[in-house]
Enzyme design. Structure first.
Site, PDB file in Angstrom:
ATOM      1  N   MET A 338       0.940  -1.106  -0.078  1.00 28.02           N
ATOM      2  CA  MET A 338       0.183  -0.050  -0.074  1.00 28.02           C
ATOM      3  C   MET A 338       0.879   1.229   0.143  1.00 28.02           C
ATOM      4  SD  MET A 338      -3.137  -1.210  -0.164  1.00 28.02           S
ATOM      5  CE  MET A 338      -4.153   0.292   0.004  1.00 28.02           C
ATOM      6  N   ASP A 357      10.815   3.111   5.652  1.00 29.75           N
ATOM      7  CA  ASP A 357      10.708   1.757   6.177  1.00 29.75           C
ATOM      8  C   ASP A 357      11.707   1.485   6.978  1.00 29.75           C
ATOM      9  OD1 ASP A 357      10.066  -1.201   5.746  1.00 29.75           O
ATOM     10  OD2 ASP A 357       8.637  -0.410   4.384  1.00 29.75           O
ATOM     11  N   VAL A 414       2.138   0.902   7.880  1.00 35.75           N
ATOM     12  CA  VAL A 414       2.904  -0.388   8.167  1.00 35.75           C
ATOM     13  C   VAL A 414       1.887  -1.477   8.471  1.00 35.75           C
ATOM     14  CG1 VAL A 414       4.721   1.402   8.957  1.00 35.75           C
ATOM     15  CG2 VAL A 414       2.688   0.524  10.615  1.00 35.75           C
ATOM     16  N   GLU A 416      -0.487  -4.290   9.844  1.00 37.87           N
ATOM     17  CA  GLU A 416      -1.742  -4.280  10.567  1.00 37.87           C
ATOM     18  C   GLU A 416      -1.507  -4.735  12.070  1.00 37.87           C
ATOM     19  OE1 GLU A 416      -3.888  -2.199   9.659  1.00 37.87           O
ATOM     20  OE2 GLU A 416      -5.999  -3.113   9.936  1.00 37.87           O
ATOM     21  N   LYS A 421       1.907  -0.128  15.042  1.00 38.00           N
ATOM     22  CA  LYS A 421       1.509   1.056  14.822  1.00 38.00           C
ATOM     23  C   LYS A 421       1.691   2.157  15.672  1.00 38.00           C
ATOM     24  CE  LYS A 421      -1.841  -0.129  11.123  1.00 38.00           C
ATOM     25  NZ  LYS A 421      -1.214   0.140   9.810  1.00 38.00           N
ATOM     26  N   SER A 443      -6.954  -0.982   7.611  1.00 38.00           N
ATOM     27  CA  SER A 443      -8.076  -1.241   7.045  1.00 38.00           C
ATOM     28  C   SER A 443      -9.034  -1.931   8.354  1.00 38.00           C
ATOM     29  CB  SER A 443      -8.027  -2.240   5.993  1.00 38.00           C
ATOM     30  OG  SER A 443      -6.908  -3.111   6.409  1.00 38.00           O
ATOM     31  N   HIS A 464      -8.095   5.723   4.448  1.00 36.34           N
ATOM     32  CA  HIS A 464      -8.070   4.459   3.939  1.00 36.34           C
ATOM     33  C   HIS A 464      -7.955   4.182   2.527  1.00 36.34           C
ATOM     34  CE1 HIS A 464     -10.410   0.449   3.946  1.00 36.34           C
ATOM     35  NE2 HIS A 464      -9.155   0.113   3.911  1.00 36.34           N
ATOM     36  N   ASN A 514     -15.764  -2.134   3.400  1.00 32.47           N
ATOM     37  CA  ASN A 514     -15.289  -3.288   3.523  1.00 32.47           C
ATOM     38  C   ASN A 514     -16.491  -4.127   4.315  1.00 32.47           C
ATOM     39  OD1 ASN A 514     -12.930  -3.263   2.335  1.00 32.47           O
ATOM     40  ND2 ASN A 514     -11.617  -2.908   4.372  1.00 32.47           N
TER      41      ASN A 514
HETATM   42  P1  NAD Z   1       2.776  -4.932   3.569  1.00 28.26           P
HETATM   43  O1  NAD Z   1       2.988  -5.917   4.354  1.00 28.26           O
HETATM   44  O2  NAD Z   1       2.809  -4.975   2.163  1.00 28.26           O
HETATM   45  O3  NAD Z   1       3.729  -3.466   4.011  1.00 28.26           O
HETATM   46  C1  NAD Z   1       4.039  -3.128   5.091  1.00 28.26           C
HETATM   47  C2  NAD Z   1       5.185  -2.408   5.287  1.00 28.26           C
HETATM   48  O4  NAD Z   1       5.347  -1.578   6.548  1.00 28.26           O
HETATM   49  C3  NAD Z   1       6.376  -3.369   5.195  1.00 28.26           C
HETATM   50  O5  NAD Z   1       7.577  -2.696   3.847  1.00 28.26           O
HETATM   51  C4  NAD Z   1       7.417  -3.227   6.249  1.00 28.26           C
HETATM   52  O6  NAD Z   1       8.541  -3.478   6.065  1.00 28.26           O
HETATM   53  C5  NAD Z   1       6.914  -1.666   6.849  1.00 28.26           C
HETATM   54  N1  NAD Z   1       6.900  -1.521   8.090  1.00 28.26           N
HETATM   55  C6  NAD Z   1       6.600  -2.518   9.258  1.00 28.26           C
HETATM   56  N2  NAD Z   1       7.015  -1.799  10.289  1.00 28.26           N
HETATM   57  C7  NAD Z   1       7.699  -0.530  10.207  1.00 28.26           C
HETATM   58  C8  NAD Z   1       8.182   0.130  10.812  1.00 28.26           C
HETATM   59  N3  NAD Z   1       8.228   0.032  12.431  1.00 28.26           N
HETATM   60  N4  NAD Z   1       8.678   1.253  10.391  1.00 28.26           N
HETATM   61  C9  NAD Z   1       8.740   1.453   8.978  1.00 28.26           C
HETATM   62  N5  NAD Z   1       8.106   0.468   8.312  1.00 28.26           N
HETATM   63  C10 NAD Z   1       7.593  -0.435   8.791  1.00 28.26           C
HETATM   64  O7  NAD Z   1       1.308  -4.452   4.109  1.00 28.26           O
HETATM   65  P2  NAD Z   1       0.233  -3.416   3.213  1.00 28.26           P
HETATM   66  O8  NAD Z   1      -0.652  -4.537   2.550  1.00 28.26           O
HETATM   67  O9  NAD Z   1       0.660  -2.679   2.497  1.00 28.26           O
HETATM   68  O10 NAD Z   1      -0.768  -2.847   4.352  1.00 28.26           O
HETATM   69  C11 NAD Z   1      -0.063  -1.996   5.166  1.00 28.26           C
HETATM   70  C12 NAD Z   1      -1.472  -1.107   5.819  1.00 28.26           C
HETATM   71  O11 NAD Z   1      -2.344  -0.749   5.045  1.00 28.26           O
HETATM   72  C13 NAD Z   1      -2.049  -2.182   6.856  1.00 28.26           C
HETATM   73  O12 NAD Z   1      -2.401  -1.318   7.920  1.00 28.26           O
HETATM   74  C14 NAD Z   1      -3.214  -2.509   5.915  1.00 28.26           C
HETATM   75  O13 NAD Z   1      -4.424  -3.016   6.948  1.00 28.26           O
HETATM   76  C15 NAD Z   1      -3.583  -1.495   5.518  1.00 28.26           C
HETATM   77  N6  NAD Z   1      -4.507  -1.638   3.989  1.00 28.26           N
HETATM   78  C16 NAD Z   1      -4.195  -2.576   3.310  1.00 28.26           C
HETATM   79  C17 NAD Z   1      -4.807  -3.107   2.025  1.00 28.26           C
HETATM   80  C18 NAD Z   1      -4.575  -4.335   1.168  1.00 28.26           C
HETATM   81  O14 NAD Z   1      -5.223  -4.536   0.303  1.00 28.26           O
HETATM   82  N7  NAD Z   1      -3.254  -4.686   1.376  1.00 28.26           N
HETATM   83  C19 NAD Z   1      -5.865  -2.239   1.805  1.00 28.26           C
HETATM   84  C20 NAD Z   1      -6.003  -0.799   2.679  1.00 28.26           C
HETATM   85  C21 NAD Z   1      -5.603  -0.678   3.729  1.00 28.26           C
END
Ligand code: NAD
Length: 734
Positions: A338, A357, A414, A416, A421, A443, A464, A514
């Site tokens: 995302m 990151d 980051v 979920e 967070k 989400s 979101h 959702n």
């Molecule tokens: P992902 O696992 O692809 O990416 C998460 C990223 O966060 C990773 O690159 C990780 O290295 C980084 N990260 C973790 N801890 C960290 C920290 N302390 N400091 C800096 N970076 C850190 O996950 P995603 O699918 O991109 O989801 C991310 C967020 O978006 C979640 O909260 C998820 O609920 C939300 N979201 C996801 C979707 C989806 O379809 N995947 C849709 C809407 C919202």
């Protein structure tokens, strides 16, 4: 001539130039006043022997987006008034005559005896492009922003001012139908290759070249008014016609499932119109147009996808007391799936991005995604290398939170996980200035809960996104209990800057989109468990008007994600909060069968390693209950279950005060999860049949399929009082 919306001048060669430039508007739009002035322009050109012809151009930075659809809504209201006062027949006569005024005006342009040329720069869509099509010569600027097209189908209409007839006489029938069905915006060179326009030139030269065309004796007779005219595909009743029409019917069915009367009217207008001379053909088109304009589908789509969406995009929900916010530098924390998409759309909108990151490499990987996306655009001819360089230069990658200093807004994406967070919130807030706004892209986690880790919950908000970020047009903005107005204004300004549509929702599990789409997927799972064949479930979903079947959709988002959310819900709200049949199905798929969805090429479908179509997993049958006899299944009820389940959930969300504006529920449902657009959205679907009927339907489905169909109390009250989501006045307009 005394004109308000055009400037009209005649040069020393006797060539007139009508420059369309409406005062006080950034964009020209077709209104009754514009039509009246254009009529006078035609009079002036046709009636003066010294005038050789006329070029129509725009005095603005773009040509025109077409007719003012609210004008058409007004016509609908007038029809309803007349029908009540003087009866259907008179109302229909009025409606037919009024709705074809533009057709007749354009036909006058075409047949007035003097050559007309359109010199177009910028977007020229809908009714405006129909005007250009009625001109005898069309020239476009070769500018990146120039686009022509007939997008009426996207709001449940069709080009009813001659568009279907002229396009079908300019190109092969199959191509014309495709263009009319898709409603895409077409770039200049493509438009020339398709035969839609005659020439493409530098912006500064288009008017001069259009004048040259007139000076050099350009004909004032359209090709189809020439005695020997032959349509590019020949006659409808011919071997070539027989190669076109049967498949065209099949394609129409495949693409629309017969849900869009406007698409059918396109087929009918072209089929019948091509067999007639132009004036009669236009009359046929007008008759279909008048019917479509009065269709509930067009009314619902115009309201949601034009009026409401426009209002939301312009900031209908923006708090009045907050001045414009300046968002120049945006931090994105978490460069995963995302975060990388968010960084891309932000940089593309011209903002500086600091992408953070856990390691510089991880952040760089996120930027590589932006590189890939913009490279794809270059491949498609939609961006230049220089755009890529500039965009990438705007994204800084780092593992240092300190670099977030100076950001006006920081969005975290980051993992979920509330603990992760919370840590991130603390680190970010230590780095950013006191004015900056913090947004979470969570989400599932309530914003109010996350804001407890913040030292300034009034500057904490949810933004979101939906995946894939670069494609999805909707963004939910979530208000925590303490979120302040400046945070809301900033979030709305940001969403506007990245050219997406915002809806503002209050904090609750699953927010809005959702929850509704979850009801769709749940229904698919339960049908499977009942023994409905999987292919039938998927077809019923699509035929109900959803873009993909519920099982496909679940594969895309991840079967494991569904299970994870169920488990989290159960942990927080207890056993009763999840459906045991669904839980059993997902647990079996994920934990026993290792089927996670498209991501591991095994979900409800099998995905071949090489290119090739996905196929439903044969093992599904064993997971389901006893297979029902397909012949005995009520297919119409399957379709209805899908729409009613989602609409009932939306009504519940609305009743709980999570969504507070029906426009947001409707627009959000179409943009966020593709809820059957022809209904106008989840709440328009209920209004369309009336709350009373909807409640009855819910009760019937509840008796047969269970408590999830129980209508929410707020809806029952609405049904009893004869209320609606949209006010009474709008019903008449519709
Ligand atoms: P992902 O696992 O692809 O990416 C998460 C990223 O966060 C990773 O690159 C990780 O290295 C980084 N990260 C973790 N801890 C960290 C920290 N302390 N400091 C800096 N970076 C850190 O996950 P995603 O699918 O991109 O989801 C991310 C967020 O978006 C979640 O909260 C998820 O609920 C939300 N979201 C996801 C979707 C989806 O379809 N995947 C849709 C809407 C919202």
């Amino acid at each position: 001539m005394d004109l308000t919306h055009f400037r009209f001048e005649i040069d020393s060669d006797g060539i007139a130039l009508a420059t369309w430039d409406m005062p006080g508007r950034s964009m020209n739009v077709i209104t009754p006043e514009v039509m009246a002035e254009l009529d006078r322009i035609v009079d002036a050109v046709a009636g003066d022997a010294a005038v050789k012809g006329c070029v129509i151009t725009s005095g603005k930075d773009t040509f025109s987006g077409g007719a003012d659809l609210t004008m058409l809504q007004g016509l609908g209201a007038e029809y309803a008034r007349l029908a009540r006062a003087r009866g259907q027949e008179e109302a229909m006569r009025f409606f037919f005559e009024e709705s074809r005024r533009l057709t007749l005006l354009y036909r006058r342009v075409e047949t007035c005896g003097k050559p007309f040329a359109a010199a177009v720069h910028g977007t020229c869509l809908g009714g405006a492009f129909e005007l250009a099509l009625a001109c005898h010569f069309r020239i476009l600027s070769d500018d990146d922003r120039t686009r022509v097209g007939l997008p009426e189908i996207k709001v449940g209409l069709f080009p009813g001012a001659g568009g279907t007839q002229r396009v079908a006489r300019l190109m092969q029938t199959g191509d014309a139908l495709q263009m009319l069905f898709k409603g895409e915006q077409i770039r200049p060179l493509m438009a020339r290759n398709m035969g839609l326009v005659h020439a493409v030139a530098k912006r500064d030269d288009i008017v001069a070249q259009a004048k040259d065309w007139i000076r050099n004796g350009g004909s004032a007779v359209a090709p189809w008014d020439q005695p020997k005219f032959k349509a590019p595909s020949g006659k409808v009743y011919s071997p070539a016609g027989m190669m076109t029409w049967p498949p065209a019917n099949a394609i129409y069915r495949r693409e629309t499932h017969d849900n869009y009367p406007a698409a059918k009217a396109i087929l009918q207008s072209v089929y019948e119109g091509l067999q007639l001379p132009m004036d009669l053909a236009l009359k046929v088109e007008s008759r279909y147009f008048a019917n479509i304009l009065r269709s509930p589908q067009a009314a619902a789509m115009i309201r949601s996808l034009f009026v409401s969406m426009g209002e939301l995009n312009k900031g209908a929900r923006r708090p009045e007391g907050v001045g414009p916010t300046a968002i120049r530098r945006v931090g994105v924390v978490g460069a995963g799936f995302m975060g990388a998409g968010i960084a891309y759309v932000t940089a593309q909108a011209g903002m500086e991005v600091v992408l953070v990151d856990q390691s510089a490499e991880a952040a760089e990987k996120g930027k590589a995604y932006a590189h890939k996306l913009v490279s794809d655009q270059i491949m498609k001819g939609r961006a230049k290398t220089a755009d890529r360089d500039a965009l990438l230069a705007r994204i800084t990658t780092t593992a240092e939170y300190g670099e977030l200093a100076g950001c006006d807004l920081v969005i975290e994406a980051v993992f979920e996980d509330p603990k992760v967070k919370a840590e991130v919130i603390a680190k970010v807030e230590a780095a950013i200035g006191p004015e900056a706004i913090f947004a979470s892209n969570t989400s599932t986690l309530p914003i109010t809960g996350l804001a407890r880790s913040s030292g300034r919950p009034d500057q904490f908000i949810g933004i979101h996104f939906f995946s894939p970020v670069e494609k999805m047009l909707l963004v939910e903005i979530i208000m925590g209990r303490e979120t302040g107005e400046r945070a809301l204004a900033t979030a709305l300004d940001y969403v506007r800057a990245i050219k997406k549509t915002p809806i503002v929702v209050n904090d609750a599990r699953g927010f809005f989109a959702n929850r509704c789409v979850g009801a769709y997927i749940l229904e698919g799972h339960l049908m499977l468990a009942e023994g409905v064949p999987a292919a039938m479930i998927e077809n019923a979903g699509r035929q109900a008007g959803m873009p993909v079947g519920p099982l496909s959709l679940n594969d895309e988002v991840g079967v494991d994600l569904g299970l994870k959310i169920l488990k989290a819900t159960k942990a927080q709200l207890g056993e009763g909060a999840v459906n045991p049949v669904q839980e059993h199905l997902l647990t079996t798929l994920v934990e026993k069968e290792g089927r996670l969805g498209r991501k591991n090429r095994k979900g409800f479908y099998d995905y071949p390693a090489e290119k090739g179509p996905k196929r439903l997993w044969p093992g599904l049958a064993a997971l389901a209950g006893a297979r029902l006899d397909p012949e005995a299944i009520d297919f119409a009820e399957l379709k209805q279950r899908f729409l009613v389940a989602q609409a009932a959930e939306a009504a519940r969300v609305y009743g709980e005060g999570v969504v507070t504006d029906p426009r947001e529920a409707d627009v959000g449902s179409i943009l966020g999860f593709g809820f059957a657009p022809f209904t106008g959205g989840v709440l328009s679907y209920i209004d369309g049949m009336g709350a009373r009927r909807f409640v009855e339907l819910c009760r019937a489905l509840e008796a047969k399929h269970g408590a999830r169909f129980a209508p929410p109390q707020s809806l029952v009250a609405m049904a009893e009082s004869g209320g609606r989501f949209y006010g009474k006045a709008e019903k008449q307009a519709a």
